[in-house]
Design a protein around this motif. Structure first.
Motif, PDB file in Angstrom:
ATOM      1  N   TYR A 191       0.815  -1.216   0.000  1.00  0.00           N
ATOM      2  CA  TYR A 191       0.000   0.000   0.000  1.00  0.00           C
ATOM      3  C   TYR A 191       0.852   1.272   0.000  1.00  0.00           C
ATOM      4  O   TYR A 191       0.414   2.323  -0.489  1.00  0.00           O
ATOM      5  CB  TYR A 191      -0.939  -0.002   1.213  1.00  0.00           C
ATOM      6  N   SER A 192       2.069   1.185   0.541  1.00  0.00           N
ATOM      7  CA  SER A 192       2.936   2.364   0.614  1.00  0.00           C
ATOM      8  C   SER A 192       3.329   2.881  -0.762  1.00  0.00           C
ATOM      9  O   SER A 192       3.736   4.045  -0.904  1.00  0.00           O
ATOM     10  CB  SER A 192       4.202   2.043   1.419  1.00  0.00           C
ATOM     11  N   LEU A 193       3.207   2.054  -1.796  1.00  0.00           N
ATOM     12  CA  LEU A 193       3.579   2.471  -3.147  1.00  0.00           C
ATOM     13  C   LEU A 193       2.516   3.367  -3.785  1.00  0.00           C
ATOM     14  O   LEU A 193       2.785   4.031  -4.785  1.00  0.00           O
ATOM     15  CB  LEU A 193       3.823   1.243  -4.032  1.00  0.00           C
ATOM     16  N   MET A 194       1.296   3.377  -3.217  1.00  0.00           N
ATOM     17  CA  MET A 194       0.241   4.243  -3.745  1.00  0.00           C
ATOM     18  C   MET A 194       0.393   5.650  -3.160  1.00  0.00           C
ATOM     19  O   MET A 194      -0.448   6.153  -2.414  1.00  0.00           O
ATOM     20  CB  MET A 194      -1.133   3.648  -3.420  1.00  0.00           C
ATOM     21  N   ASN A 195       1.500   6.255  -3.524  1.00  0.00           N
ATOM     22  CA  ASN A 195       1.866   7.582  -3.027  1.00  0.00           C
ATOM     23  C   ASN A 195       2.660   8.264  -4.134  1.00  0.00           C
ATOM     24  O   ASN A 195       3.512   7.638  -4.762  1.00  0.00           O
ATOM     25  CB  ASN A 195       2.710   7.428  -1.752  1.00  0.00           C
ATOM     26  N   ASP A 196       2.369   9.525  -4.375  1.00  0.00           N
ATOM     27  CA  ASP A 196       3.015  10.229  -5.493  1.00  0.00           C
ATOM     28  C   ASP A 196       4.520  10.058  -5.494  1.00  0.00           C
ATOM     29  O   ASP A 196       5.140   9.828  -6.543  1.00  0.00           O
ATOM     30  CB  ASP A 196       2.668  11.723  -5.445  1.00  0.00           C
ATOM     31  N   SER A 197       5.132  10.145  -4.339  1.00  0.00           N
ATOM     32  CA  SER A 197       6.593  10.065  -4.275  1.00  0.00           C
ATOM     33  C   SER A 197       7.103   8.651  -4.545  1.00  0.00           C
ATOM     34  O   SER A 197       8.277   8.474  -4.906  1.00  0.00           O
ATOM     35  CB  SER A 197       7.088  10.538  -2.901  1.00  0.00           C
ATOM     36  N   ASN A 198       6.235   7.652  -4.403  1.00  0.00           N
ATOM     37  CA  ASN A 198       6.652   6.261  -4.612  1.00  0.00           C
ATOM     38  C   ASN A 198       6.172   5.671  -5.938  1.00  0.00           C
ATOM     39  O   ASN A 198       6.484   4.516  -6.239  1.00  0.00           O
ATOM     40  CB  ASN A 198       6.133   5.384  -3.463  1.00  0.00           C
ATOM     41  N   PHE A 199       5.442   6.450  -6.720  1.00  0.00           N
ATOM     42  CA  PHE A 199       4.947   5.942  -7.996  1.00  0.00           C
ATOM     43  C   PHE A 199       6.070   5.478  -8.932  1.00  0.00           C
ATOM     44  O   PHE A 199       5.915   4.459  -9.622  1.00  0.00           O
ATOM     45  CB  PHE A 199       4.075   6.987  -8.696  1.00  0.00           C
ATOM     46  N   PRO A 200       7.220   6.177  -8.997  1.00  0.00           N
ATOM     47  CA  PRO A 200       8.296   5.673  -9.867  1.00  0.00           C
ATOM     48  C   PRO A 200       8.768   4.270  -9.470  1.00  0.00           C
ATOM     49  O   PRO A 200       9.055   3.432 -10.334  1.00  0.00           O
ATOM     50  CB  PRO A 200       9.405   6.709  -9.682  1.00  0.00           C
ATOM     51  N   GLU A 201       8.825   4.017  -8.164  1.00  0.00           N
ATOM     52  CA  GLU A 201       9.220   2.691  -7.691  1.00  0.00           C
ATOM     53  C   GLU A 201       8.162   1.658  -8.071  1.00  0.00           C
ATOM     54  O   GLU A 201       8.477   0.561  -8.521  1.00  0.00           O
ATOM     55  CB  GLU A 201       9.401   2.715  -6.166  1.00  0.00           C
ATOM     56  N   ALA A 202       6.900   2.025  -7.911  1.00  0.00           N
ATOM     57  CA  ALA A 202       5.812   1.127  -8.286  1.00  0.00           C
ATOM     58  C   ALA A 202       5.850   0.824  -9.782  1.00  0.00           C
ATOM     59  O   ALA A 202       5.681  -0.322 -10.203  1.00  0.00           O
ATOM     60  CB  ALA A 202       4.471   1.748  -7.910  1.00  0.00           C
ATOM     61  N   GLU A 203       6.102   1.852 -10.573  1.00  0.00           N
ATOM     62  CA  GLU A 203       6.162   1.673 -12.027  1.00  0.00           C
ATOM     63  C   GLU A 203       7.297   0.731 -12.420  1.00  0.00           C
ATOM     64  O   GLU A 203       7.144  -0.102 -13.324  1.00  0.00           O
ATOM     65  CB  GLU A 203       6.327   3.026 -12.713  1.00  0.00           C
ATOM     66  N   ALA A 204       8.434   0.835 -11.739  1.00  0.00           N
ATOM     67  CA  ALA A 204       9.572  -0.041 -12.034  1.00  0.00           C
ATOM     68  C   ALA A 204       9.236  -1.499 -11.736  1.00  0.00           C
ATOM     69  O   ALA A 204       9.581  -2.406 -12.503  1.00  0.00           O
ATOM     70  CB  ALA A 204      10.784   0.394 -11.220  1.00  0.00           C
ATOM     71  N   ILE A 205       8.527  -1.758 -10.636  1.00  0.00           N
ATOM     72  CA  ILE A 205       8.123  -3.132 -10.290  1.00  0.00           C
ATOM     73  C   ILE A 205       7.118  -3.652 -11.304  1.00  0.00           C
ATOM     74  O   ILE A 205       7.216  -4.798 -11.762  1.00  0.00           O
ATOM     75  CB  ILE A 205       7.519  -3.170  -8.871  1.00  0.00           C
ATOM     76  N   ILE A 206       6.161  -2.810 -11.670  1.00  0.00           N
ATOM     77  CA  ILE A 206       5.150  -3.204 -12.653  1.00  0.00           C
ATOM     78  C   ILE A 206       5.813  -3.564 -13.981  1.00  0.00           C
ATOM     79  O   ILE A 206       5.451  -4.555 -14.624  1.00  0.00           O
ATOM     80  CB  ILE A 206       4.122  -2.072 -12.842  1.00  0.00           C
ATOM     81  N   THR A 207       6.798  -2.769 -14.390  1.00  0.00           N
ATOM     82  CA  THR A 207       7.509  -3.046 -15.643  1.00  0.00           C
ATOM     83  C   THR A 207       8.172  -4.415 -15.601  1.00  0.00           C
ATOM     84  O   THR A 207       8.098  -5.187 -16.569  1.00  0.00           O
ATOM     85  CB  THR A 207       8.573  -1.962 -15.898  1.00  0.00           C
ATOM     86  N   GLU A 208       8.817  -4.745 -14.482  1.00  0.00           N
ATOM     87  CA  GLU A 208       9.445  -6.062 -14.347  1.00  0.00           C
ATOM     88  C   GLU A 208       8.412  -7.174 -14.402  1.00  0.00           C
ATOM     89  O   GLU A 208       8.649  -8.218 -15.027  1.00  0.00           O
ATOM     90  CB  GLU A 208      10.222  -6.132 -13.028  1.00  0.00           C
ATOM     91  N   CYS A 209       7.270  -6.983 -13.766  1.00  0.00           N
ATOM     92  CA  CYS A 209       6.218  -8.004 -13.786  1.00  0.00           C
ATOM     93  C   CYS A 209       5.655  -8.200 -15.188  1.00  0.00           C
ATOM     94  O   CYS A 209       5.401  -9.329 -15.614  1.00  0.00           O
ATOM     95  CB  CYS A 209       5.097  -7.622 -12.815  1.00  0.00           C
TER      96      CYS A 209
END
Length: 275
Positions: free
Chosen positions: A186-204
């Motif tokens: 849930y911590s990734l649903m934050n504007d400052s963490n969106f780039p990290e979330a996007e990187a994980i999504i890309t790998e998946c």
């Protein structure tokens, strides 16, 4: 020394005496298809109740991990959740998955796969519609735990990695075992963490790995997931964890198009049979 409240002591005693049903119960939080707003599954979450007072997992789970009784909790929740799904014919829905949390302490137990398999067999539940979420704790998976996860996957159970918080976290977990599903913390649903979330999504997406995003709290989160081709999510924007009767009223009678979540349904690893 930590003082354990009397109600927590009562709960621990009942579970130790194999009377978990007297003090534990489950809630369900729906998995939602962000594109069609359909319920496509649910995560079963444990709660305690002593003398009418609700006890939350952070009040007793760690204590149970310490005394070993946590090994009674996951199977309790599994059996209750699958029985509910059967009673409501949710197992007949092609795109409905029931998800359950198991800690490394439980998965390190040599008997856990036998216990899980026995429950599934006794209830005759479709194994490919069951998700086991490996939770994050301070306890590491042992060789026995990793072997148990492999056995569960070979049985056809869908294994998810819970609480993925960063790309580094993702790769570290991948080094242990390859999960069928990745759950974004849930911590990734934050504007400052969106780039990290996007990187994980890309790998998946490179390996067509299904993703469940946690912590969806508003329309902007939902839109962000749609824009990044994440199909399934959960969070208070849709619903908090709710009692079984409330889940029945809100979702069981919901008309679901069988093909609405085709991408979510077809991306499980080839060994699973969800029919």
């Amino acid at each position: 020394m930590i003082t354990v409240p009397d109600d927590v002591k009562t709960l621990l005693k009942k579970v130790s005496e194999n009377a978990a049903e007297e003090v534990l119960y489950i809630l369900l939080q729906p998995f939602m298809d962000v594109h069609h707003t359909h319920c496509v599954g649910a995560e079963a979450l444990v709660r305690g109740r002593v003398s009418g007072k609700t006890l939350f997992p952070n009040q007793f789970i760690e204590l149970m991990e310490q005394n070993g009784d946590i090994c009674k909790v996951g199977v309790f929740v599994l059996e209750r959740g699958l029985q509910y799904a059967l009673d409501n014919n949710l197992h007949l829905r092609p795109t409905f998955y029931m998800s359950f949390n198991f800690s490394p302490v439980e998965l390190n137990n040599a008997a856990i796969v036998t216990e899980i398999s026995a429950i599934i067999s006794r209830l005759n539940y479709p194994v490919g519609k069951i998700i086991i979420e490996v939770t994050e704790t301070t306890i590491e998976l042992t060789e026995q735990g990793l072997a148990n996860i492999n056995r569960l996957q070979r049985l056809g159970v869908v294994v998810a990695r819970d609480d993925i918080k960063s790309l580094q976290d993702f790769f570290a977990r991948e080094a242990e075992f390859c999960a069928d599903v990745i759950k974004l913390d849930y911590s990734l649903m934050n504007d400052s963490n969106f780039p990290e979330a996007e990187a994980i999504i890309t790998e998946c997406h490179k390996t067509s790995r299904p993703i469940i995003a946690e912590g969806i709290e508003n329309e902007a989160h939902k839109q962000w997931l749609q824009d990044h081709d994440v199909t399934v999510c959960q969070g208070y924007f849709y619903s908090p964890p709710i009692e079984l009767d409330a889940f029945s009223r809100r979702y069981v009678n919901q008309l679901v198009c069988d093909n609405a979540c085709g991408r979510w349904n077809c991306l499980w690893h080839a060994g699973n049979n969800a029919d």
